[in-house]
Scaffold this motif. Sequence first.
Motif, PDB file in Angstrom:
ATOM      1  N   LEU A  42       0.821  -1.209   0.000  1.00  0.00           N
ATOM      2  CA  LEU A  42       0.000   0.000   0.000  1.00  0.00           C
ATOM      3  C   LEU A  42       0.853   1.256   0.000  1.00  0.00           C
ATOM      4  O   LEU A  42       0.533   2.244  -0.679  1.00  0.00           O
ATOM      5  CB  LEU A  42      -0.928  -0.011   1.219  1.00  0.00           C
ATOM      6  N   PHE A  43       1.971   1.216   0.743  1.00  0.00           N
ATOM      7  CA  PHE A  43       2.859   2.375   0.832  1.00  0.00           C
ATOM      8  C   PHE A  43       4.023   2.275  -0.156  1.00  0.00           C
ATOM      9  O   PHE A  43       5.038   2.953   0.021  1.00  0.00           O
ATOM     10  CB  PHE A  43       3.386   2.522   2.259  1.00  0.00           C
ATOM     11  N   GLN A  44       3.862   1.405  -1.150  1.00  0.00           N
ATOM     12  CA  GLN A  44       4.824   1.294  -2.257  1.00  0.00           C
ATOM     13  C   GLN A  44       6.244   1.036  -1.767  1.00  0.00           C
ATOM     14  O   GLN A  44       7.209   1.667  -2.212  1.00  0.00           O
ATOM     15  CB  GLN A  44       4.773   2.554  -3.131  1.00  0.00           C
ATOM     16  N   GLY A  45       6.369   0.112  -0.827  1.00  0.00           N
ATOM     17  CA  GLY A  45       7.680  -0.305  -0.355  1.00  0.00           C
ATOM     18  C   GLY A  45       8.272   0.520   0.753  1.00  0.00           C
ATOM     19  O   GLY A  45       9.404   0.252   1.185  1.00  0.00           O
ATOM     20  N   ASP A  46       7.534   1.524   1.250  1.00  0.00           N
ATOM     21  CA  ASP A  46       8.020   2.347   2.362  1.00  0.00           C
ATOM     22  C   ASP A  46       7.835   1.553   3.658  1.00  0.00           C
ATOM     23  O   ASP A  46       6.763   1.520   4.246  1.00  0.00           O
ATOM     24  CB  ASP A  46       7.248   3.663   2.429  1.00  0.00           C
ATOM     25  N   ILE A 120      10.714  -9.661  13.762  1.00  0.00           N
ATOM     26  CA  ILE A 120      11.183 -10.557  12.695  1.00  0.00           C
ATOM     27  C   ILE A 120      10.992  -9.898  11.341  1.00  0.00           C
ATOM     28  O   ILE A 120      11.852  -9.997  10.449  1.00  0.00           O
ATOM     29  CB  ILE A 120      10.438 -11.897  12.759  1.00  0.00           C
ATOM     30  N   TYR A 121       9.869  -9.174  11.182  1.00  0.00           N
ATOM     31  CA  TYR A 121       9.642  -8.462   9.926  1.00  0.00           C
ATOM     32  C   TYR A 121      10.709  -7.389   9.723  1.00  0.00           C
ATOM     33  O   TYR A 121      11.181  -7.181   8.599  1.00  0.00           O
ATOM     34  CB  TYR A 121       8.256  -7.817   9.914  1.00  0.00           C
ATOM     35  N   LEU A 128      17.005  -7.765   3.572  1.00  0.00           N
ATOM     36  CA  LEU A 128      16.743  -7.553   2.148  1.00  0.00           C
ATOM     37  C   LEU A 128      17.251  -6.211   1.654  1.00  0.00           C
ATOM     38  O   LEU A 128      17.038  -5.850   0.500  1.00  0.00           O
ATOM     39  CB  LEU A 128      15.237  -7.659   1.887  1.00  0.00           C
ATOM     40  N   GLY A 129      17.913  -5.447   2.545  1.00  0.00           N
ATOM     41  CA  GLY A 129      18.542  -4.207   2.131  1.00  0.00           C
ATOM     42  C   GLY A 129      17.779  -2.944   2.447  1.00  0.00           C
ATOM     43  O   GLY A 129      18.203  -1.855   2.073  1.00  0.00           O
TER      44      GLY A 129
END
Length: 248
Positions: A42-46, A120-121, A128-129
């Motif tokens: 929803l937040f485009q990867g933010d 964990i998230y 993942l960078g």
Amino acid sequence: MSGVFTIYRRELAGLFLSPLAWVLLCVALAFNGFFFSLFVSLFQGDVGEAFAFFLGGSQTFWLMIVLLPPLLTMRMFSEESRTGVLEFLLTAPVTDAAVVLGKLAAATSVMGLLWSSVLIYGLSAQALGTAPDWPPIVSGVIGATLVSAIFCAVGLAVSACTNTPLLAAFLAVLANAALLALPLVEQLVPTPPGHWFKLALGHANIVTQFHASFSSGVLDSRQFVFFGVWTGFFVFLATRILEARRWW
């Protein structure tokens, strides 16, 4: 107080030896993973915005806060009362307050374990960078656990009033929802600006108090006192109800 750790260990073992806690954890973790992925999209990867929305910024978070604690606490007194175990517990060499605190600590520990999955998230995102901002995440987990403690205490107070676990869960959900909606009374009772009733309702707003500190990554002692007072009130209420059961 003596006996708190004994009750805590007993209740924690009882929760994890029964399927209830495992089912709740699995379902809740599945929902957490789904909604977190949804928020990231929803937040485009933010990731930062996704974590902020996930920890207190969405209705999903508050829905879980209202529903899960009653499901954990619904059997803690009502089932023991129905089976007769509570009578033996009340005659054991342990105070009623220690019984309530031990059960509360067990239920809150399970909720804390659930919210800790958010870490964990964060670690996965960092691997993942995309390193997240850790202070708001850690403070959000702490805040979510403190809010859960309030609603676990509400669930215990309600569970002590009935012998039917499902009724205890239903009434506790209603009580939790009413507690969250308490500031809305201000709209039903018109008061002039600065009136003491308006100020009191504003200070009793759990959502506002949560966002005032924990969502921003700042641990303010005022919020700890706020959540501690609410939890202490319902622990006191549950203890008084438990003492009254001796005369039922």
